[in-house]
Design an enzyme around this catalytic site. Sequence first.
Site, short mmCIF file in Angstrom:
data_model
loop_
_atom_site.label_atom_id
_atom_site.label_comp_id
_atom_site.label_asym_id
_atom_site.label_seq_id
_atom_site.Cartn_x
_atom_site.Cartn_y
_atom_site.Cartn_z
N HIS A 149 -8.02 -32.01 32.70
CA HIS A 149 -7.66 -30.86 31.88
C HIS A 149 -6.35 -31.08 31.13
O HIS A 149 -5.44 -31.77 31.60
CB HIS A 149 -7.52 -29.61 32.75
N CYS A 172 -8.17 -31.76 26.60
CA CYS A 172 -8.03 -30.83 25.49
C CYS A 172 -6.60 -30.82 24.94
O CYS A 172 -5.64 -31.08 25.66
CB CYS A 172 -8.43 -29.42 25.94
#
Length: 348
Positions: free
Chosen positions: A89, A144
Amino acid sequence: MEIKKRLATLVGCNYAGTRNELRGCINDVEAMRDLLIDRFGFDASNIVILTDEPGAQLLPTGANIRQALRRMIDQANSGDIVFFHYSGHGTLIPSVNPHNGRRHRRRDEAIVPCDFNLLTDVDFRELVNQLPKDATFTMISDSCHSGGLIQNEKEQIGPSNSTFPTSSKHILAHQRPKYIPFDSVLHHLSSISGLTSPNVSDHLTNLFGSNASPMFVPGTVLHRSYTDDEDADDDDKDGGILLSGCQTDETSADMSPDEVEGTEGKAYGAFSNAIQMMMREEGEDDEEMISYKEVVLKVRELLKKQGFEQHPCLYCSDENAEKPFLMADEIEKKLDSCSSPSWNSSEE
């Protein structure tokens, strides 16, 4: 001939059993390990792998990742190749210090280790600034908002020169974005620290002390950024090379099996998998070594064909953009030297 060291740290975070669970990140780093050894001349003994797989001896906490990265920098000599692959993440955080070279930045890019002890673009800039002369730090971040994860690194392929249309936020089946919103990060840290402060730095320093990112620790003196020096020569070399899975304002995809042909039923990160596929298509017998810029352009096209709406980016110096990916030409030189006859042979 002298062969330069090739050092690698590979990090995969699946966050199993949590609301943030991903599926393919550990698979990504295992595949990257094989690629580094089989294609790019890395020795297995010089590759450190940190995953949150059940039973793992070395978890990818913020402190452990920093320690592994610093160890590589300390071991590196002039001309060596330092490589970092992260699959997990990412997030965007409000800029803690709006000055110090980031006056026009509202948020900082960060990766999210398994314990939420964030590593930011400032951490990676610090590492690059400490590289020995002519050494390189190549970073692949399959996460991301990963565009710009090395603070102030020069954009070679990115939003300002993209020919792709703006993403329509179309989501493929079984796609999970590798993104944890900042509010969720703050809420998680607050639930552990017991503090009610809206400042993420308060929670991180309370929980992790000196093991938190230097940008969050009061009184920490950061190394001056390469591009903060107004007197710096434009030809000065910067050893940082970032290949990001997407632009700063985009998400990267974590995919379940059977979405793309050739994945052999395993979950994967779209960016990491595209690099693997592209390298297989290029093959090992090409006369021309593929450059960093070509890698990103080819992977962009591959992801577009696969239906993904993320746009990998490249950040590095002009010189490094045109160099062979992971300096693969050095591997060819090594093979040539090993196959050449010895001029010191005693046989005449």
